[in-house]
Scaffold this active site. Structure first.
Site, PDB file in Angstrom:
ATOM      1  N   LYS A 172      -1.982  -1.156  -3.774  1.00 56.86           N
ATOM      2  CA  LYS A 172      -3.144  -0.332  -3.442  1.00 56.86           C
ATOM      3  C   LYS A 172      -2.847   1.135  -3.725  1.00 56.86           C
ATOM      4  O   LYS A 172      -1.782   1.641  -3.379  1.00 56.86           O
ATOM      5  CB  LYS A 172      -3.500  -0.535  -1.969  1.00 56.86           C
ATOM      6  CG  LYS A 172      -4.828   0.079  -1.555  1.00 56.86           C
ATOM      7  CD  LYS A 172      -5.097  -0.137  -0.067  1.00 56.86           C
ATOM      8  CE  LYS A 172      -5.376  -1.573   0.261  1.00 56.86           C
ATOM      9  NZ  LYS A 172      -5.816  -1.737   1.682  1.00 56.86           N
TER      10      LYS A 172
ATOM     11  N   ASP B  38       0.845  -1.208   0.000  1.00 55.48           N
ATOM     12  CA  ASP B  38       0.000   0.000   0.000  1.00 55.48           C
ATOM     13  C   ASP B  38       0.873   1.247   0.000  1.00 55.48           C
ATOM     14  O   ASP B  38       1.206   1.762  -1.057  1.00 55.48           O
ATOM     15  CB  ASP B  38      -1.039  -0.009   1.131  1.00 55.48           C
ATOM     16  CG  ASP B  38      -0.488  -0.499   2.454  1.00 55.48           C
ATOM     17  OD1 ASP B  38       0.688  -0.254   2.754  1.00 55.48           O
ATOM     18  OD2 ASP B  38      -1.258  -1.097   3.211  1.00 55.48           O
TER      19      ASP B  38
END
Length: 226
Positions: free
Chosen positions: A174, A146
């Protein structure tokens, strides 16, 4: 999902891009453990799609790294299923390709999440045993990236053991503010900033027994919150 994604095949790219407005599939269209029936919003990436994309990543890795010995460094716990499936597909290519990719597999565990939030407190478990990476070609296998801060910390740590080369395979990247700090060399899917579970991705150790990648519901977050 095809109407809401862009397929950019090949290594060194951002993979299959799932757009922010992708609603996922209805849970009624798939089988999944019924003990999670109230805990999920939707099936975000079906298991079969994960398998097909993993097969393509294995081919890209073979094309780039074939005929080199590599050490596959699996990032636990969440990466165990992706790593196992990726290695299995590389093994198949080893049997059916003009190139070969001799592999050994090692493991390291990272822990940085509490509930659905990444914390600054990163624990690296098994780091003391990485001297075997010295002078080796290393493929780090992680299920999700992420902010990229965790991966950057791990890369800095692994580089301290002076490997010959480091590549990173990540199933999911992400889209988050100020990220990623480190983009994998091989990416399965780029996804919106939603908290996903399944395919060994957990929420406080639950949902690892779910084959599909799904979006957890708010009631699910409350049910399994610690």
């Amino acid at each position: 999902m095809a109407d809401n994604s862009e397929n950019k095949s090949g290594s060194g790219d951002c993979g299959i891009v799932i757009r922010d407005d992708w609603p996922g599939y209805s849970l009624d269209l798939f089988t999944y453990p019924q003990h999670y029936s109230e805990d999920l919003e939707c099936v975000y990436i079906p298991h079969g799609v994960i398998m097909d994309r993993t097969e393509r990543l294995a081919r890209n890795i073979m094309d780039d790294l074939g005929d080199h010995d590599i050490v596959v460094l699996c990032v636990l716990k969440g990466g165990y299923q992706f790593c196992a499936d990726l290695v299995e597909r590389i093994k198949t290519l080893n049997r059916n390709s003009s190139k070969t990719l001799p592999m050994s597999v090692d493991f390291i565990r990272l822990k940085s999440y509490l509930n659905d939030q990444s914390t600054e407190d990163l624990h690296i478990i098994g780091a003391e045993n990485l001297s075997v990476l010295s002078g080796k070609n290393v493929l780090i296998v992680e299920v999700i990236v992420d902010t990229g801060k965790t991966m950057k910390t791990l890369l800095n740590h692994v580089e301290g053991f002076r490997p010959k080369m480091i590549k990173v395979a990540g199933l999911l990247v992400k889209r988050v503010p100020n990220g990623p700090g480190c983009l994998p060399d091989y990416v399965g899917f780029e996804i919106p900033n939603r908290f996903v579970v399944g395919y060994a991705l957990d929420y406080n150790e639950y949902f690892r027994d779910l084959n599909h990648i799904c979006v957890i519901s708010e009631s699910g977050k409350q049910k399994y919150k610690v």
